[in-house]
Write a protein that holds these residues in place. Structure first.
Motif, PDB file in Angstrom:
ATOM      1  N   GLU A  48       0.809  -1.228   0.000  1.00 32.45           N
ATOM      2  CA  GLU A  48       0.000   0.000   0.000  1.00 32.45           C
ATOM      3  C   GLU A  48       0.837   1.270   0.000  1.00 32.45           C
ATOM      4  OE1 GLU A  48      -3.328   0.271   2.485  1.00 32.45           O
ATOM      5  OE2 GLU A  48      -4.052  -1.737   2.022  1.00 32.45           O
ATOM      6  N   ASP A  49       2.093   1.183   0.496  1.00 30.42           N
ATOM      7  CA  ASP A  49       2.937   2.381   0.556  1.00 30.42           C
ATOM      8  C   ASP A  49       3.703   2.611  -0.744  1.00 30.42           C
ATOM      9  OD1 ASP A  49       4.567   0.158   0.869  1.00 30.42           O
ATOM     10  OD2 ASP A  49       5.901   1.117   2.307  1.00 30.42           O
ATOM     11  N   ARG A  50       3.397   1.824  -1.777  1.00 26.98           N
ATOM     12  CA  ARG A  50       4.109   1.968  -3.043  1.00 26.98           C
ATOM     13  C   ARG A  50       3.119   2.158  -4.186  1.00 26.98           C
ATOM     14  NH1 ARG A  50       7.852  -3.043  -1.498  1.00 26.98           N
ATOM     15  NH2 ARG A  50       8.143  -2.304   0.598  1.00 26.98           N
ATOM     16  N   LYS A  51       3.558   2.869  -5.208  1.00 27.04           N
ATOM     17  CA  LYS A  51       2.680   3.157  -6.341  1.00 27.04           C
ATOM     18  C   LYS A  51       2.717   2.062  -7.401  1.00 27.04           C
ATOM     19  CE  LYS A  51       2.161   7.768  -5.415  1.00 27.04           C
ATOM     20  NZ  LYS A  51       1.031   8.027  -4.612  1.00 27.04           N
ATOM     21  N   VAL A  52       3.847   1.343  -7.503  1.00 30.44           N
ATOM     22  CA  VAL A  52       4.040   0.358  -8.565  1.00 30.44           C
ATOM     23  C   VAL A  52       4.487  -0.952  -7.938  1.00 30.44           C
ATOM     24  CG1 VAL A  52       5.387  -0.188 -10.638  1.00 30.44           C
ATOM     25  CG2 VAL A  52       4.708   2.164 -10.191  1.00 30.44           C
ATOM     26  N   THR A  53       4.044  -2.063  -8.489  1.00 33.46           N
ATOM     27  CA  THR A  53       4.492  -3.365  -8.015  1.00 33.46           C
ATOM     28  C   THR A  53       5.408  -3.990  -9.065  1.00 33.46           C
ATOM     29  OG1 THR A  53       3.780  -5.432  -7.003  1.00 33.46           O
ATOM     30  CG2 THR A  53       2.546  -4.706  -8.933  1.00 33.46           C
ATOM     31  N   LEU A  54       5.868  -5.198  -8.796  1.00 37.91           N
ATOM     32  CA  LEU A  54       6.807  -5.870  -9.675  1.00 37.91           C
ATOM     33  C   LEU A  54       6.265  -7.241 -10.043  1.00 37.91           C
ATOM     34  CD1 LEU A  54       9.662  -5.476 -10.872  1.00 37.91           C
ATOM     35  CD2 LEU A  54      10.555  -6.622  -8.867  1.00 37.91           C
ATOM     36  N   TRP A  55       6.381  -7.593 -11.314  1.00 43.20           N
ATOM     37  CA  TRP A  55       6.007  -8.913 -11.792  1.00 43.20           C
ATOM     38  C   TRP A  55       7.223  -9.525 -12.475  1.00 43.20           C
ATOM     39  CZ3 TRP A  55       1.010  -7.017 -14.690  1.00 43.20           C
ATOM     40  CH2 TRP A  55       0.033  -6.657 -13.750  1.00 43.20           C
ATOM     41  N   LEU A  56       7.272 -10.850 -12.525  1.00 45.39           N
ATOM     42  CA  LEU A  56       8.341 -11.558 -13.226  1.00 45.39           C
ATOM     43  C   LEU A  56       7.714 -12.502 -14.231  1.00 45.39           C
ATOM     44  CD1 LEU A  56       9.563 -11.676  -9.849  1.00 45.39           C
ATOM     45  CD2 LEU A  56      11.389 -11.396 -11.492  1.00 45.39           C
ATOM     46  N   GLN A  57       8.365 -12.683 -15.349  1.00 47.68           N
ATOM     47  CA  GLN A  57       7.849 -13.543 -16.412  1.00 47.68           C
ATOM     48  C   GLN A  57       8.954 -14.476 -16.867  1.00 47.68           C
ATOM     49  OE1 GLN A  57       6.219 -11.437 -19.762  1.00 47.68           O
ATOM     50  NE2 GLN A  57       6.040 -13.262 -20.993  1.00 47.68           N
ATOM     51  N   LYS A  58       8.677 -15.789 -16.842  1.00 46.18           N
ATOM     52  CA  LYS A  58       9.651 -16.776 -17.303  1.00 46.18           C
ATOM     53  C   LYS A  58       9.709 -16.736 -18.830  1.00 46.18           C
ATOM     54  CE  LYS A  58      10.941 -21.624 -16.909  1.00 46.18           C
ATOM     55  NZ  LYS A  58      12.305 -21.423 -16.457  1.00 46.18           N
ATOM     56  N   VAL A  59      10.937 -16.635 -19.347  1.00 47.70           N
ATOM     57  CA  VAL A  59      11.146 -16.625 -20.794  1.00 47.70           C
ATOM     58  C   VAL A  59      12.238 -17.625 -21.136  1.00 47.70           C
ATOM     59  CG1 VAL A  59      10.400 -14.226 -21.086  1.00 47.70           C
ATOM     60  CG2 VAL A  59      12.804 -14.715 -20.672  1.00 47.70           C
ATOM     61  N   SER A  60      12.276 -18.045 -22.383  1.00 46.08           N
ATOM     62  CA  SER A  60      13.258 -19.050 -22.790  1.00 46.08           C
ATOM     63  C   SER A  60      14.595 -18.439 -23.193  1.00 46.08           C
ATOM     64  CB  SER A  60      12.698 -19.892 -23.946  1.00 46.08           C
ATOM     65  OG  SER A  60      12.348 -19.041 -25.016  1.00 46.08           O
ATOM     66  N   GLU A  61      14.593 -17.200 -23.679  1.00 44.71           N
ATOM     67  CA  GLU A  61      15.855 -16.600 -24.116  1.00 44.71           C
ATOM     68  C   GLU A  61      16.613 -16.014 -22.924  1.00 44.71           C
ATOM     69  OE1 GLU A  61      12.707 -13.402 -24.491  1.00 44.71           O
ATOM     70  OE2 GLU A  61      12.853 -15.500 -25.069  1.00 44.71           O
ATOM     71  N   GLU A  62      17.950 -15.975 -23.035  1.00 44.24           N
ATOM     72  CA  GLU A  62      18.783 -15.414 -21.987  1.00 44.24           C
ATOM     73  C   GLU A  62      18.854 -13.902 -22.119  1.00 44.24           C
ATOM     74  OE1 GLU A  62      22.642 -17.180 -21.651  1.00 44.24           O
ATOM     75  OE2 GLU A  62      21.850 -19.219 -21.824  1.00 44.24           O
ATOM     76  N   LYS A  63      19.202 -13.241 -21.014  1.00 42.87           N
ATOM     77  CA  LYS A  63      19.416 -11.799 -21.044  1.00 42.87           C
ATOM     78  C   LYS A  63      20.605 -11.518 -21.953  1.00 42.87           C
ATOM     79  CE  LYS A  63      20.720  -7.908 -18.109  1.00 42.87           C
ATOM     80  NZ  LYS A  63      21.900  -7.516 -18.890  1.00 42.87           N
ATOM     81  N   ALA A  64      20.473 -10.505 -22.783  1.00 40.63           N
ATOM     82  CA  ALA A  64      21.563 -10.150 -23.699  1.00 40.63           C
ATOM     83  C   ALA A  64      21.768  -8.646 -23.658  1.00 40.63           C
ATOM     84  CB  ALA A  64      21.234 -10.595 -25.117  1.00 40.63           C
ATOM     85  N   GLY A  65      22.969  -8.212 -23.331  1.00 42.43           N
ATOM     86  CA  GLY A  65      23.287  -6.790 -23.382  1.00 42.43           C
ATOM     87  C   GLY A  65      22.823  -6.014 -22.171  1.00 42.43           C
TER      88      GLY A  65
END
Length: 123
Positions: A48-65
């Motif tokens: 309640e003390d924050r304006k934005v929340t965080l979500w995570l999404q599983k993906v098959s590709e790796e982080k690049a860059g």
């Protein structure tokens, strides 16, 4: 008004990840909120003390860059916050100062960059 109904309101930031359970646990612990994993999404409870929340999404590709977008957080004790990031499996990175602002550029266990800033003291 009709225009007001068409203006987007930011409700969450979503991070792509490979280890959904691990990343959901890291961010939930770091931010002190409960989380739930449903299929290929991790949802962090909206505090309640924050304006934005965080979500995570599983993906098959790796982080690049380099991240083209990053999250910024503010804390009362920067050193303690960075120690917490490291204890939870993230990395506490470089210290920066600019115009009286002091922050550290950190990264989560999958290398996603975010900043933690020391709260400004009233003058």
């Amino acid at each position: 008004s009709e225009r007001a109904m068409d203006v987007p309101v930011l409700i969450a930031a979503t991070i792509d990840c490979a280890d959904l359970d691990g990343m959901t646990e890291f961010w939930g612990e770091l931010l002190g909120v409960e989380c739930k994993v449903v299929e290929h999404f991790g949802f962090l409870a909206h505090a309640e003390d924050r304006k934005v929340t965080l979500w995570l999404q599983k993906v098959s590709e790796e982080k690049a860059g380099k991240n083209r977008l990053h999250l910024d957080f503010v804390v009362q004790n920067l050193d303690a916050a960075v120690e917490r990031v490291e204890r939870l499996g993230g990395t506490g990175g470089e210290r920066h100062e600019w115009e009286g602002f002091v922050w550290r550029t950190c990264s989560d266990p999958e290398g996603n960059v975010f900043d933690i800033m020391q709260a400004q003291q009233p003058s």
